[in-house]
Design a protein around this motif. Structure first.
Motif, PDB file in Angstrom:
ATOM      1  N   LYS A   6     -27.206  11.043  -3.187  1.00 15.82           N
ATOM      2  CA  LYS A   6     -26.871  10.323  -1.953  1.00 15.82           C
ATOM      3  C   LYS A   6     -26.329   8.936  -2.239  1.00 15.82           C
ATOM      4  CE  LYS A   6     -28.929   8.649   2.365  1.00 15.82           C
ATOM      5  NZ  LYS A   6     -30.194   8.565   3.175  1.00 15.82           N
ATOM      6  N   GLU A   7     -26.929   8.235  -3.183  1.00 19.09           N
ATOM      7  CA  GLU A   7     -26.567   6.841  -3.443  1.00 19.09           C
ATOM      8  C   GLU A   7     -25.422   6.682  -4.444  1.00 19.09           C
ATOM      9  OE1 GLU A   7     -27.850   4.295  -1.855  1.00 19.09           O
ATOM     10  OE2 GLU A   7     -29.335   5.482  -0.734  1.00 19.09           O
ATOM     11  N   LEU A   8     -25.342   7.570  -5.438  1.00 21.16           N
ATOM     12  CA  LEU A   8     -24.355   7.408  -6.501  1.00 21.16           C
ATOM     13  C   LEU A   8     -23.185   8.386  -6.414  1.00 21.16           C
ATOM     14  CD1 LEU A   8     -26.760   6.987  -9.577  1.00 21.16           C
ATOM     15  CD2 LEU A   8     -25.803   5.195  -8.097  1.00 21.16           C
ATOM     16  N   GLY A   9     -23.389   9.512  -5.739  1.00 20.56           N
ATOM     17  CA  GLY A   9     -22.357  10.536  -5.717  1.00 20.56           C
ATOM     18  C   GLY A   9     -22.179  11.141  -7.097  1.00 20.56           C
ATOM     19  N   ASP A  10     -20.955  11.541  -7.415  1.00 27.32           N
ATOM     20  CA  ASP A  10     -20.733  12.190  -8.706  1.00 27.32           C
ATOM     21  C   ASP A  10     -20.262  11.226  -9.791  1.00 27.32           C
ATOM     22  OD1 ASP A  10     -18.094  11.676  -8.093  1.00 27.32           O
ATOM     23  OD2 ASP A  10     -17.464  13.776  -8.031  1.00 27.32           O
ATOM     24  N   GLY A  11     -20.160   9.940  -9.447  1.00 28.22           N
ATOM     25  CA  GLY A  11     -19.817   8.930 -10.454  1.00 28.22           C
ATOM     26  C   GLY A  11     -18.397   9.011 -10.976  1.00 28.22           C
TER      27      GLY A  11
END
Length: 209
Positions: free
Chosen positions: A193-198
């Motif tokens: 939720k906070e970082l996604g897939d980077g």
């Protein structure tokens, strides 16, 4: 003429961090490594609140996250490209070598030796370049993995404080623990939720900024 060979295509891709350096034996006996064990709590058990110690499976955390899945997809895609290019270059060099071998009976020995040496130099340079491509991809994978854990650490700290714990340990280093104190799956959810897939955090080698 020395037979020129490319790097074996099947040995191109090594997972970042997957190969551990082997220590030199020093004559001392190491203590036996005991497997960790997680005791499952009953499905109807009440949540364990206020546990001072929490655990996380580092490998599972990365592999199950959107970030880790994206990294794996990139490795497979780029690895496929490297393998295809290696096979193309191998076929090209093999054809050049066969042609040069056919000309051996008609060329002046000095001229043949000159062309053979030039071929060997070119083949060696191709091997060096292809090895460098693999090294750069592995270095990218390692840097991407480090970036993931660096980004995950503050969120892990937040969850630790929210649950009233004082430490989070790698589950693999704990002999016995209850799965009720394992943070892995809940942390994966928050990281996604906070970082996604980077994507784009660590640019691929050769990619334009």
């Amino acid at each position: 003429m020395r037979l020129a060979r490319l790097l074996a295509a099947g040995a191109l891709l090594a997972m970042a961090g997957g190969a551990a350096a082997q220590g030199v034996p020093d004559g001392t006996a190491d203590a036996p490594e005991l497997p960790s064990r997680t005791i499952r709590t009953p499905a109807d058990a009440k949540p364990l609140a206020g546990a001072p110690i929490l655990t996380v499976d580092q490998e599972a955390l990365f592999a199950a996250s959107d970030w880790g899945k994206r990294t794996q997809r990139v490795l497979e895609e780029e690895g496929g490209k490297i393998e295809a290019e290696n096979e193309r270059l191998a076929a090209q060099l093999s054809a050049e070598e066969a042609k040069l071998t056919e000309q051996r009976g008609t060329l002046d020995p000095a001229e043949f030796r000159k062309q053979a040496e030039a071929f060997d130099i070119r083949a060696t340079e191709v091997r060096r370049q292809r090895a460098q491509v693999v090294q750069e991809l592995n270095a990218w994978a390692e840097a991407d993995r480090v970036a993931f854990y660096r980004a995950a650490l503050p969120l892990m700290g937040e969850m630790m404080q929210e649950r009233g714990a004082v430490a989070v340990l790698d589950r693999r280093t704990v002999f016995v623990s209850l799965d009720a104190i394992d943070l892995t799956q809940d942390l994966v959810t928050r990281l996604n939720k906070e970082l996604g897939d980077g994507a784009g955090t660590v640019p691929l080698p050769g990619s334009k900024p």
